[in-house]
Scaffold this motif. Sequence first.
Motif, short mmCIF file in Angstrom:
data_model
loop_
_atom_site.label_atom_id
_atom_site.label_comp_id
_atom_site.label_asym_id
_atom_site.label_seq_id
_atom_site.Cartn_x
_atom_site.Cartn_y
_atom_site.Cartn_z
N ASP A 2 5.30 -11.83 14.22
CA ASP A 2 4.05 -11.69 13.46
C ASP A 2 3.19 -10.63 14.13
N ILE A 3 2.77 -9.62 13.38
CA ILE A 3 1.96 -8.55 13.93
C ILE A 3 0.76 -8.32 13.02
N LEU A 4 -0.42 -8.25 13.61
CA LEU A 4 -1.64 -7.92 12.89
C LEU A 4 -2.07 -6.53 13.33
N VAL A 5 -2.16 -5.59 12.40
CA VAL A 5 -2.46 -4.20 12.71
C VAL A 5 -3.77 -3.79 12.04
N VAL A 6 -4.61 -3.10 12.80
CA VAL A 6 -5.85 -2.55 12.25
C VAL A 6 -5.82 -1.05 12.45
N GLY A 7 -6.01 -0.28 11.41
CA GLY A 7 -5.98 1.17 11.54
C GLY A 7 -6.17 1.86 10.20
N LYS A 8 -6.05 3.18 10.22
CA LYS A 8 -6.20 3.96 8.99
C LYS A 8 -4.98 3.75 8.10
N ARG A 9 -5.23 3.68 6.80
CA ARG A 9 -4.19 3.33 5.86
C ARG A 9 -3.00 4.28 5.92
N ASP A 10 -3.28 5.58 6.03
CA ASP A 10 -2.20 6.56 6.03
C ASP A 10 -1.25 6.34 7.21
N PHE A 11 -1.80 6.07 8.39
CA PHE A 11 -0.96 5.86 9.56
C PHE A 11 -0.18 4.56 9.44
N LEU A 20 9.03 0.56 11.16
CA LEU A 20 9.53 -0.81 11.23
C LEU A 20 10.57 -1.08 10.16
N GLN A 21 10.31 -0.59 8.95
CA GLN A 21 11.23 -0.85 7.83
C GLN A 21 12.57 -0.16 8.02
N SER A 22 12.62 0.86 8.84
CA SER A 22 13.89 1.54 9.09
C SER A 22 14.83 0.70 9.96
N LYS A 23 14.29 -0.33 10.62
CA LYS A 23 15.10 -1.14 11.53
C LYS A 23 15.08 -2.63 11.17
N TYR A 24 14.04 -3.08 10.46
CA TYR A 24 13.90 -4.52 10.19
C TYR A 24 13.55 -4.76 8.73
N GLU A 25 13.75 -6.00 8.31
CA GLU A 25 13.22 -6.44 7.01
C GLU A 25 11.77 -6.86 7.23
N VAL A 26 10.86 -6.25 6.52
CA VAL A 26 9.43 -6.44 6.76
C VAL A 26 8.72 -6.84 5.48
N SER A 27 7.88 -7.87 5.56
CA SER A 27 6.98 -8.22 4.47
C SER A 27 5.56 -7.98 4.94
N THR A 28 4.71 -7.46 4.07
CA THR A 28 3.36 -7.08 4.48
C THR A 28 2.30 -7.65 3.54
N GLN A 29 1.12 -7.80 4.10
CA GLN A 29 -0.09 -8.14 3.34
C GLN A 29 -1.16 -7.15 3.75
N LEU A 30 -1.93 -6.67 2.80
CA LEU A 30 -2.97 -5.68 3.08
C LEU A 30 -4.35 -6.24 2.79
N MET A 31 -5.30 -5.85 3.62
CA MET A 31 -6.70 -6.21 3.40
C MET A 31 -7.50 -4.91 3.45
N GLU A 32 -7.85 -4.38 2.26
CA GLU A 32 -8.47 -3.06 2.17
C GLU A 32 -9.85 -3.07 1.56
N LYS A 33 -10.08 -3.95 0.58
CA LYS A 33 -11.36 -3.95 -0.12
C LYS A 33 -11.99 -5.33 -0.08
N PRO A 34 -13.30 -5.42 -0.30
CA PRO A 34 -13.99 -6.72 -0.25
C PRO A 34 -13.33 -7.74 -1.16
N GLY A 35 -13.14 -8.93 -0.61
CA GLY A 35 -12.50 -10.00 -1.35
C GLY A 35 -11.03 -10.18 -1.00
N ASP A 36 -10.42 -9.14 -0.40
CA ASP A 36 -9.00 -9.25 0.01
C ASP A 36 -8.88 -10.25 1.15
N GLU A 37 -7.76 -10.94 1.20
CA GLU A 37 -7.52 -11.89 2.28
C GLU A 37 -6.04 -11.86 2.67
N VAL A 38 -5.80 -12.17 3.94
CA VAL A 38 -4.44 -12.27 4.44
C VAL A 38 -4.33 -13.55 5.25
#
Length: 247
Positions: A2-11, A20-38
Amino acid sequence: DDILVVGKRDFVMNKFLSCLQSKYEVSTQLMEKPGDEVSFLKRKMVLQHDSRITIQAHHKHVDQMCSLLGLNKRLQNKRTPGHAEMDQLDTSGEVSPDQARVFRTCVGILLYLASDLPHCQHVVRHLSTYSTQPTTCSMTILRHLVSYLACHEDVCVSLRWRGRNSGLFHQYGSAAEYAMEIFTDSDWASNKETRRSISCSTIFLGNCLLYSSSRTQKLVSLSSAEAEVYACSSGASDGLLLAGIIS
């Protein structure tokens, strides 16, 4: 896993996630705008409209403790997490083996939740000292705390970044430097049996709570000033460790 990442969307999306996806199976959740939750490590994180992030523990933990203790969650109305019996000498007898198992299970859950409940850490620390031999009094304190949590589930950690040189009450010097604030306090000789004091500390960075703790001091302080010095030393040690990690 489990990894929580904070940074610019492009990066995050085009570089970090792609790697990560080149080596592992990854599922993601994004929190970008007000009201989003993870959901992360059984915690719900919500981005509010005023740029705050709220972190709330999953309600199932409190539901489980209420079930174990036989409490009706909807009927609880405690106003504070602490019980008056905490400051008194415990002369009550031990509870039954079945109740002791329930006590230890609940304390285990509370220790897991403690980092998200800074206002309850003092009580959780107190209860953990009874894990070996739970007493009737400690069970009463446990029921009081769980009752409080049942009717205050909306109380949670709220984080809002105000800049690296921002403090709780004023701005510090250069904006290029991080300003970490450490607040400490002690409860002198509060344990009526051992006369050991309690140290607490809260550490803030950019006006956000970074870490908090409640600990029993190892030595018996002979004055309130001595207890305060030990508390300051403990808080400063935590601050130095976190400063090294951040830098």
